[in-house]
Scaffold this active site. Sequence first.
Site, PDB file in Angstrom:
ATOM      1  N   LYS A   1      73.483 136.242  -6.521  1.00 52.49           N
ATOM      2  CA  LYS A   1      72.524 136.611  -5.483  1.00 52.49           C
ATOM      3  C   LYS A   1      71.220 137.119  -6.093  1.00 52.49           C
ATOM      4  CE  LYS A   1      75.828 137.835  -1.831  1.00 52.49           C
ATOM      5  NZ  LYS A   1      76.330 138.934  -0.976  1.00 52.49           N
TER       6      LYS A   1
ATOM      7  N   GLU B   1      87.684 135.876  -5.374  1.00 57.25           N
ATOM      8  CA  GLU B   1      86.681 136.935  -5.442  1.00 57.25           C
ATOM      9  C   GLU B   1      87.273 138.243  -5.924  1.00 57.25           C
ATOM     10  OE1 GLU B   1      83.007 138.537  -2.599  1.00 57.25           O
ATOM     11  OE2 GLU B   1      84.598 137.293  -1.748  1.00 57.25           O
TER      12      GLU B   1
ATOM     13  N   HIS C   1      98.889 111.987  -2.481  1.00 57.04           N
ATOM     14  CA  HIS C   1      98.490 110.708  -3.052  1.00 57.04           C
ATOM     15  C   HIS C   1      97.323 110.863  -4.018  1.00 57.04           C
ATOM     16  CE1 HIS C   1     101.059 108.333  -0.279  1.00 57.04           C
ATOM     17  NE2 HIS C   1     100.954 109.436   0.428  1.00 57.04           N
TER      18      HIS C   1
END
Length: 418
Positions: A409, A274, A295
């Site tokens: 937003k 951010e 793995h």
Amino acid sequence: MGISIDLSKAESYLGKDELREARAKAGTICRALYEKEDKDKVLGWRSEETSVMQRKQIREKAEEIRREADVFVIVGVGGSNQAARAVIEALPRKNGPEIVYLGNTLSPYTIQRTLERMKGKSIYIDVIAKNFETLEPGSHFRILRQWMREYYDKEELAKRIIVTGTRGSRLEELATENGYLFLQFPVPVGGRYSAFTPVGLFPIAAAGLDVDEYLAGMAAAQKDCREHGEDNLAVRYGAVRQLLYDQGYNIEMMVSFEPRFGFFTKWWVQLFGESEGKERRGIFPAASIYSEDLHSIGQYMQDGRRNLIETFLSVKDPGASVAVEPCPEYGDGFDYLDGMDFADINRAAEEATWEAHARGGVPCIRFEMDSVSERSFGELYYYFMVACAVSGELMGVNPFDQEGVEEYKRSMFAALGK
């Protein structure tokens, strides 16, 4: 100081002169961080004076919750719960309520299952929302408040609801109107930098963990950053990762052989993602927990594209001991482990990975702490916040805004008819 940094396997990719210049520049940025006036109201996290608030109220309410609650619900998203969650999930707790997290999803399945789990239990909630405009915590607060009304009268609700927000916000008004305890989310502190404000302190205290030790870790790291210029951990880390970025290393993987750091790595990803992901710039932050992810992602780290930085979180004392006892009659092929402790086995796997990935062309950085504790978390949070501020400045971006988040937003609110 309980944390050290090993940059040897990253600095080998850099020239001595450029490294010296970068550290000098990073040191200047770090000093300015403490000396300049906070005109933009974004540096409140620098010191206890502007971040740590309402200690007495936090302590008293936390004691009540530990005494009376079966479940404590932390309602927040992103920076409003990541720091506290990382500490709570990593450390053993002797007593206190079950900790539940809401306000961090829009999944109806998760919301419904969480409410079902809490039926018949004594519930307290802490709603954390800086400006009380973010959809997830705001909508969950409504759901929880309506759900709790079925079990508690108005007076009991007032006792069981705590809200954490900024002065003058609608959340503070709701606290005044309904008698909720209001804790301050300091204006000059962004969510991802809020680890040492009531945003982080209250949940940690309610979980029964040692807030004093946590703040002692912050104080130790702050002292190092203030007094040691170019030599503190944050500056050294910030300078090296910036130089590596200039050379094309644009993905940083934070890894640990200690699963208790799983939620800490999520906080770290948010902090740097951010803060730095702007203007088509920034190192992409990712995380893995070893040895499980060796793995899968380990293959890529060893043989994939060479644009990767790998930052290890290591612990000297794992806080436990599990020995492998001999079992000759079974013949399982693992007799070479006889008498060894998993602390040594895990450390051997970490050292082997550190060496193998470095040989494979990955610049590796290691932060090492004595133990996983409240104090070590306090130090880690502070060092990485300073490093992020320094790194952002070196990169030429503002490490304290988040316009990209605001854009999503706006689109979401428009789609929902706000």
